[in-house]
Write an enzyme that holds these catalytic residues in place. Structure first.
Site, PDB file in Angstrom:
ATOM      1  N   LEU A  88       5.675  52.940  -5.558  1.00  0.00           N
ATOM      2  CA  LEU A  88       7.158  53.440  -4.859  1.00  0.00           C
ATOM      3  C   LEU A  88       8.217  52.386  -5.328  1.00  0.00           C
ATOM      4  O   LEU A  88       7.830  51.346  -5.518  1.00  0.00           O
ATOM      5  CB  LEU A  88       6.946  53.323  -3.392  1.00  0.00           C
ATOM      6  N   ASP A  89       9.419  52.791  -5.556  1.00  0.00           N
ATOM      7  CA  ASP A  89      10.411  51.925  -5.788  1.00  0.00           C
ATOM      8  C   ASP A  89      10.580  50.765  -4.970  1.00  0.00           C
ATOM      9  O   ASP A  89      10.029  51.003  -3.558  1.00  0.00           O
ATOM     10  CB  ASP A  89      11.728  52.713  -5.949  1.00  0.00           C
ATOM     11  N   LEU A  90      10.982  49.675  -5.308  1.00  0.00           N
ATOM     12  CA  LEU A  90      11.315  48.673  -4.377  1.00  0.00           C
ATOM     13  C   LEU A  90      12.201  49.082  -2.953  1.00  0.00           C
ATOM     14  O   LEU A  90      11.714  48.626  -1.950  1.00  0.00           O
ATOM     15  CB  LEU A  90      12.211  47.660  -5.234  1.00  0.00           C
TER      16      LEU A  90
END
Length: 528
Positions: A372-374
């Site tokens: 997942l993105d930051l």
């Protein structure tokens, strides 16, 4: 994070001025402002555009290019003329090649028709021979004429074999004739293609020489007075095309040359968005990493700047929270601000992967099955061994793992459901930003459904059917997608905002257990 208030005032004045440039209506461009202080304390600002504007490097009231114009003029006009001459040679050669290729294509088309017609005739012949053979085998015989019948069948079979071989020989003769007819054309094309390749190699070598010479005309200072060429700053790699021509390097170079102290900087897109998306009129964006990163790292040397954020520094030690665990699978709920895997440098090491390694020291294999993105929160799936990891990867590739995200987007979305199919690739000059590219992009498909509407926003359920980087964020923001950026998106939003986080959460994860076969569904509702 919005630009400094002084930079915002400068942007407002800049936008009033750039409205006079007609080309921006169809071809937008990145502009920049740099708030500066003079030695006597007066505050003002400089402005610049990326690359050229209206076909020129020099526009009154805007920062000039960084390169040494006089030094460049000593070799570039002649070099440009030389390249134009080579292009003319290639064009003349193409004019000779084109009719030959057209003639060869027409010949190949005629040959294909002849081969097809012959194949149909031969197919009919085979059917006839098969019918004769079948009839011969089914004809009854008596003892008195067995010998005669056998001899007759043998002769008939021999004749049929002869006919079959005749068809094969006819096919070979036609193919040989076709090769003979093609040879004069292909021989001419081989000579011309070789000549063209030699000219292309000469052009490439000369272009390379000129590019190195151009790079040598770019030199960048910093607040400590240190001067570096663009090739030194990108070494050992080659500088990308356009390195040094963006607004930020131009502005800092002008400030140092005029003995001005930089205070605040901002870049703003003005005009029509690019075809690849990701830019909106009036929206501010950070300087690109690919072209500007090494230059700005040097040019800002000696200045007192705001510290870069260290992501993950405020994430609690007990994160990510455990959702599920058995002998093979781990599911956790990732918080915003924690990387999925380590970034570059020790400051960006803290991540879900590092923390899971510490919790499960006996786990083998890559562990995390996806990322997942930051800025995205939600469910993450991990495997405790290599075999399970491989099984999960195959399931992701086969698209049999269902994921549901929830997000708030800017604006009111028309319609209740839909599908977005826009191919994506990384922006090579501005990683990790992704752009829409119908030629080189990888297929990316997202289904969506409206959950709730307010006067200014829409809440959506998002179902990614592929797993491209930033897929949901780009599909939401792009005008050919939803045209509505996810709230809090610092990469793809149109305007700065004060939202404390990206309102995107991986809410539901469903899959068939790779070992037990049991269907599992995990859910962690969003906090927004």
């Amino acid at each position: 994070m919005p630009p400094h208030p002084l930079a915002q005032r400068a942007i407002a004045e800049l936008r009033r001025d750039v409205s006079r440039f007609d080309p921006l209506a169809t071809d937008g461009k990145m502009f920049g402002v740099l708030v500066v202080a003079a030695a006597d304390g007066r505050i003002g600002y400089l402005r610049a555009f990326s690359g050229m504007l209206g076909g020129t490097w020099h526009v009154d009231g805007y920062a000039p290019p960084v390169f040494d114009y006089a030094a460049r003029e000593r070799f570039w006009p002649a070099g440009e003329a030389e390249l134009a001459t080579i292009d003319a040679e290639l064009a003349a050669l193409d004019d000779r090649i084109a009719p030959l290729r057209a003639e060869l294509a027409a010949l190949d088309e005629r040959h294909l028709g002849e081969l097809t017609a012959q194949r149909d005739v031969h197919a009919a012949n085979r059917r006839d021979r098969h019918a004769v053979r079948s009839g011969s085998r089914s004809t009854p015989s008596t003892d008195s004429n067995d010998d005669a019948s056998g001899a007759k069948r043998t002769n008939a079979s021999h004749e049929l074999d002869q006919l079959s071989r005749a068809d094969g020989a006819e096919r070979k003769r036609m193919l040989a004739s076709h090769r003979q007819q093609r040879e004069p054309l292909t021989a001419k094309l081989r000579v011309l293609d070789f000549e063209r390749n030699q000219i292309e190699r000469r052009k490439t070598a000369r272009s390379r020489e000129l590019l190195v010479a151009i790079h040598e005309t770019y030199a960048f200072a910093n607040a400590r007075g240190e001067l570096r060429t663009v090739r030194e700053l990108f070494a050992p790699a080659e500088p990308p095309g356009g390195a040094g021509d963006c607004a930020a390097p131009k502005l800092l170079a002008l400030a140092y040359r005029e003995k001005l102290r930089p205070i605040a900087f901002a870049e703003v897109w003005c005009g029509a968005p690019p075809a690849t998306g990701g830019r909106h009129d009036g929206a501010c964006y950070p300087a690109c990493r690919g072209k500007c990163g090494p230059i700005l790292a040097h040019a800002l040397g000696g200045l007192i700047t705001d510290p870069l954020p260290i992501f993950g520094s405020t994430v609690a030690d007990d994160e990510p929270k455990l959702v599920y665990q058995d002998a093979w699978l781990i599911v956790v709920d990732k918080p915003v601000g924690l990387l999925s895997v380590p970034g570059r440098g020790e400051q960006l090491r803290d991540s879900v992967l590092v923390r899971l390694r510490q919790r499960y020291p006996d786990a083998t294999g890559p562990l995390l099955a996806h990322r997942l993105d930051l800025d995205t929160s939600g469910l993450l799936l991990a495997a405790t061994d290599q075999q399970t990891y491989g099984a999960l990867q195959r399931m992701f590739e086969s698209r049999v793992i269902d994921k549901r995200y929830v997000a708030w987007v800017e604006g009111v979305i028309a319609g209740d459901t839909g599908t977005i199919d826009l191919p994506l690739r990384v922006d090579l000059d501005d990683r990790p930003r992704q752009i829409v590219d119908p030629v080189h992009g990888k297929q990316a498909i997202t289904e969506w459904r409206v959950l709730e509407r307010t006067a200014t926003r829409t809440k959506l359920a998002l179902f990614p059917r592929t797993g491209r980087t930033h897929q949901l964020r780009v599909h939401a923001a792009h005008p050919r997608g939803l045209g509505a950026p996810i709230v809090g998106d610092r990469l793809y939003a149109r305007t700065p905002h004060d939202e404390p986080r990206l309102l995107l959460h991986a809410e539901t994860l469903s899959l068939q257990h790779p070992h037990t076969g049991q269907w599992l569904t995990f859910e962690r509702p969003a906090s927004f």
